[in-house]
Design a protein around this motif. Structure first.
Motif, mmCIF file in Angstrom:
data_model
loop_
_atom_site.group_PDB
_atom_site.id
_atom_site.type_symbol
_atom_site.label_atom_id
_atom_site.label_comp_id
_atom_site.label_asym_id
_atom_site.label_seq_id
_atom_site.Cartn_x
_atom_site.Cartn_y
_atom_site.Cartn_z
ATOM 1 N N VAL A 298 0.859 -1.178 0.000
ATOM 2 C CA VAL A 298 0.000 0.000 0.000
ATOM 3 C C VAL A 298 0.896 1.228 0.000
ATOM 4 C CG1 VAL A 298 -1.807 1.282 1.200
ATOM 5 C CG2 VAL A 298 -1.811 -1.229 1.253
ATOM 6 N N LEU A 299 0.788 2.043 -1.062
ATOM 7 C CA LEU A 299 1.644 3.215 -1.263
ATOM 8 C C LEU A 299 0.832 4.494 -1.105
ATOM 9 C CD1 LEU A 299 3.335 1.843 -4.497
ATOM 10 C CD2 LEU A 299 4.228 1.685 -2.173
ATOM 11 N N ASP A 300 1.517 5.562 -0.795
ATOM 12 C CA ASP A 300 0.810 6.828 -0.573
ATOM 13 C C ASP A 300 0.485 7.560 -1.867
ATOM 14 O OD1 ASP A 300 3.337 7.701 -1.318
ATOM 15 O OD2 ASP A 300 3.398 9.322 0.178
ATOM 16 N N ARG A 301 0.914 7.011 -2.995
ATOM 17 C CA ARG A 301 0.624 7.633 -4.285
ATOM 18 C C ARG A 301 0.560 6.570 -5.375
ATOM 19 N NH1 ARG A 301 5.870 11.228 -4.112
ATOM 20 N NH2 ARG A 301 5.238 11.039 -1.934
ATOM 21 N N LYS A 302 0.021 6.945 -6.509
ATOM 22 C CA LYS A 302 -0.069 6.036 -7.640
ATOM 23 C C LYS A 302 1.262 6.002 -8.374
ATOM 24 C CE LYS A 302 -3.364 4.796 -11.276
ATOM 25 N NZ LYS A 302 -4.657 5.173 -11.891
ATOM 26 N N VAL A 303 1.772 4.784 -8.633
ATOM 27 C CA VAL A 303 3.075 4.673 -9.290
ATOM 28 C C VAL A 303 2.987 4.028 -10.666
ATOM 29 C CG1 VAL A 303 4.259 4.595 -7.073
ATOM 30 C CG2 VAL A 303 3.627 2.444 -8.196
ATOM 31 N N THR A 304 1.812 3.497 -11.029
ATOM 32 C CA THR A 304 1.617 2.937 -12.371
ATOM 33 C C THR A 304 0.150 2.996 -12.743
ATOM 34 O OG1 THR A 304 1.807 0.954 -13.764
ATOM 35 C CG2 THR A 304 1.421 0.599 -11.413
ATOM 36 N N ASN A 305 -0.106 3.130 -14.042
ATOM 37 C CA ASN A 305 -1.477 3.122 -14.549
ATOM 38 C C ASN A 305 -1.917 1.733 -15.007
ATOM 39 O OD1 ASN A 305 -1.980 5.922 -14.209
ATOM 40 N ND2 ASN A 305 -0.795 6.352 -16.063
ATOM 41 N N LEU A 306 -1.014 0.761 -14.934
ATOM 42 C CA LEU A 306 -1.342 -0.590 -15.363
ATOM 43 C C LEU A 306 -2.266 -1.271 -14.354
ATOM 44 C CD1 LEU A 306 2.172 -1.799 -16.565
ATOM 45 C CD2 LEU A 306 0.238 -1.165 -18.012
ATOM 46 N N THR A 307 -3.276 -1.981 -14.846
ATOM 47 C CA THR A 307 -4.146 -2.741 -13.946
ATOM 48 C C THR A 307 -3.545 -4.101 -13.614
ATOM 49 O OG1 THR A 307 -5.378 -3.614 -15.837
ATOM 50 C CG2 THR A 307 -6.237 -1.621 -14.780
ATOM 51 N N MET A 308 -2.699 -4.620 -14.511
ATOM 52 C CA MET A 308 -1.983 -5.870 -14.255
ATOM 53 C C MET A 308 -0.820 -5.952 -15.226
ATOM 54 S SD MET A 308 -2.429 -8.171 -16.963
ATOM 55 C CE MET A 308 -2.243 -9.734 -16.129
ATOM 56 N N ALA A 309 0.161 -6.788 -14.916
ATOM 57 C CA ALA A 309 1.304 -6.982 -15.807
ATOM 58 C C ALA A 309 2.042 -8.243 -15.414
ATOM 59 C CB ALA A 309 2.251 -5.779 -15.753
ATOM 60 N N ALA A 310 2.702 -8.845 -16.400
ATOM 61 C CA ALA A 310 3.656 -9.918 -16.164
ATOM 62 C C ALA A 310 5.054 -9.306 -16.216
ATOM 63 C CB ALA A 310 3.511 -11.001 -17.219
ATOM 64 N N CYS A 311 6.007 -9.947 -15.564
ATOM 65 C CA CYS A 311 7.350 -9.375 -15.459
ATOM 66 C C CYS A 311 8.407 -10.414 -15.818
ATOM 67 C CB CYS A 311 7.600 -8.861 -14.044
ATOM 68 S SG CYS A 311 6.332 -7.720 -13.456
ATOM 69 N N LEU A 312 9.463 -9.939 -16.477
ATOM 70 C CA LEU A 312 10.627 -10.755 -16.797
ATOM 71 C C LEU A 312 11.862 -10.110 -16.209
ATOM 72 C CD1 LEU A 312 9.902 -11.510 -20.575
ATOM 73 C CD2 LEU A 312 9.556 -13.056 -18.641
#
Length: 454
Positions: A298-312
């Motif tokens: 839980v962050l005090d601000r928004k850091v991404t607009n993505l609703t979901m993502a996979a990562c490599l």
């Protein structure tokens, strides 16, 4: 013959589905659940006024039984379904790719996306075609598929280590909760055939937009009660015994409940203690388990607009924005989902949180300027059975050797992996077998006719 009362032990998705199917056919049903809530392994915890799910549970467009189940709970507005498959794929270097589909029929719907998939060489992308068409030709009923690993099969069909790690594993690990090199070819092939190769919308992703405790818990309790099911929470089935005049007695500690037939929809180890697996020696141990770990930031601000993502190239496998579902009104809640989490399940929160927050900051530099308000780690040590070669020959039918005693659960032999779809299918199947037992023909119409005579 008319049943007077059917018992369902276990209030997970399989038990809920079984109870509703029976109640909708006009049968008197009692559901017993040892916890104070319904939903089984799909649950939520409350911390500081916020709700955190125990796992990021996702369903696909091909999951027809689960979607019908959600509709039956009156909760279709509480899930999100992608209009078309779209999975952003990130790396810490700032690279952004994606796995998407077009409007073309399967399997052509994936061609354009895979042809542009930036994380594979041109040669690997060309060789994908060889594996895809080989998957389409497999006979899923062939028992030998369950003797091979998916990774070995992929290498036999021209797939490089890089292709397996950066594409195939990206799909198979969250679906089967084991890696491609660990997974049974039989189950992996089923996932790709049904999800990606038979219909264009089969792999479109969906997930809950409310806490799972609401989606599968309170919704299910309300729907079951409206259907006339007697729901006994905080009630453990301590033992099951056959009755001399037929049926079963379920001893709860405070009383003995009598049932004409019984569906045991618990974890395998609990089913063993109840005698439901008497003919399956040490089945729970042989099925094995595979863990899942989730880390909620839980962050005090928004850091991404993505609703979901996979990562490599990151310890992060998948992440989801759960801000609204969690109850965060200012800032952002991101959850990291780790499937096949054997190497993380024993690591303490004090080590996991900084490890994965650093990884989050590498993916989203804006997170470095954010304040981490809270971090919650949820663990499921036995989230699923271990989908390794040989597993399909171990999974039991919903019918047992004891007349009138049935099984349900994602670990039963549904043809599906240990998913919400598999759980619901098993519950529906077990209920259908109960109806068949008392109707003599397998039809609910016959059961209704029998009931009308009495």
């Amino acid at each position: 013959m008319k049943p007077t009362r059917i018992g369902v032990i276990g209030g997970g998705l399989a038990g809920i589905a079984a109870a509703l199917t029976l109640a909708d056919a006009g049968v008197d049903v009692t559901l017993l659940e040892r916890r104070p809530r319904l939903g089984g392994l799909t649950s939520s915890i409350e911390r500081d006024g916020l709700s955190f799910d125990n796992g990021q549970h996702v369903f696909l467009g091909c999951c027809s039984a689960y979607q019908a189940f959600i509709e039956r709970l009156g909760a279709i507005e509480q899930v999100f379904m992608q209009p078309r498959l779209n999975v952003p794929v990130l790396t810490p270097s700032g690279s952004l790719g994606s796995i998407t589909r077009s409007g073309l029929p399967a399997p052509l719907h994936l061609v354009s996306s895979l042809a542009r998939y930036r994380y594979l060489s041109i040669k690997d992308r060309i060789l994908l075609v060889r594996a895809v068409f080989a998957l389409r030709r497999l006979d899923l009923s062939e028992p030998s598929l369950d003797t091979l690993t998916f990774g070995d099969w992929l290498r036999q069909h021209g797939q490089s280590h890089r292709a397996i790690a950066r594409l195939w594993n990206l799909i198979i690990q969250p679906m089967l909760n084991v890696t491609a090199d660990q997974s049974s070819l039989a189950l992996a092939a089923q996932v790709f055939r049904v999800g990606f190769l038979e219909r264009s919308n089969g792999a479109d992703m969906g997930w809950s937009v409310v806490p799972l405790a609401t989606l599968h818990g309170s919704n299910a309790e309300r729907t079951l009660q409206e259907a006339g099911v007697e729901v006994l929470l905080n009630t453990s089935a301590n033992s099951v015994a056959p009755r001399s005049n037929g049926g079963f007695s379920v001893h709860t500690g405070s009383e003995a409940l009598a049932f004409d037939a019984l569906i045991v929809s618990t974890a395998p180890r609990v089913a063993e203690t109840l005698g439901a697996l008497a003919s399956e020696h040490h089945l729970a141990e042989r099925l094995g388990t595979s863990p899942i770990v989730n880390i909620h930031f839980v962050l005090d601000r928004k850091v991404t607009n993505l609703t979901m993502a996979a990562c490599l190239d990151s310890p992060i496998e998948f992440l989801f924005d759960r801000t609204d579902a969690c109850g965060v009104t200012a800032g952002q809640c991101l959850v990291i989902s780790l499937s096949a989490a054997d190497k993380y399940i024993g690591i303490g929160t004090s080590e996991l949180v900084p490890m994965f927050f650093d990884a989050l900051c590498e993916l989203f530099p804006r997170a470095r300027d954010a304040q981490l308000l809270s971090a919650v780690v949820t663990r499921e040590h036995a989230a699923t059975f271990r989908a390794t070669p040989g597993i399909e020959s171990l999974r039991p039918s919903t019918t047992t050797a004891v007349p009138g005693l049935f099984l349900a659960g994602a670990w039963c032999n549904t043809g599906w992996p240990a998913t919400m779809e598999g759980a619901v299918r098993s519950g529906n199947e077990a209920a259908a077998k109960v109806l068949s037992l008392f109707s003599g023909s397998g039809s609910t119409d016959a059961l209704h006719r029998e009931r009308a005579k009495t």
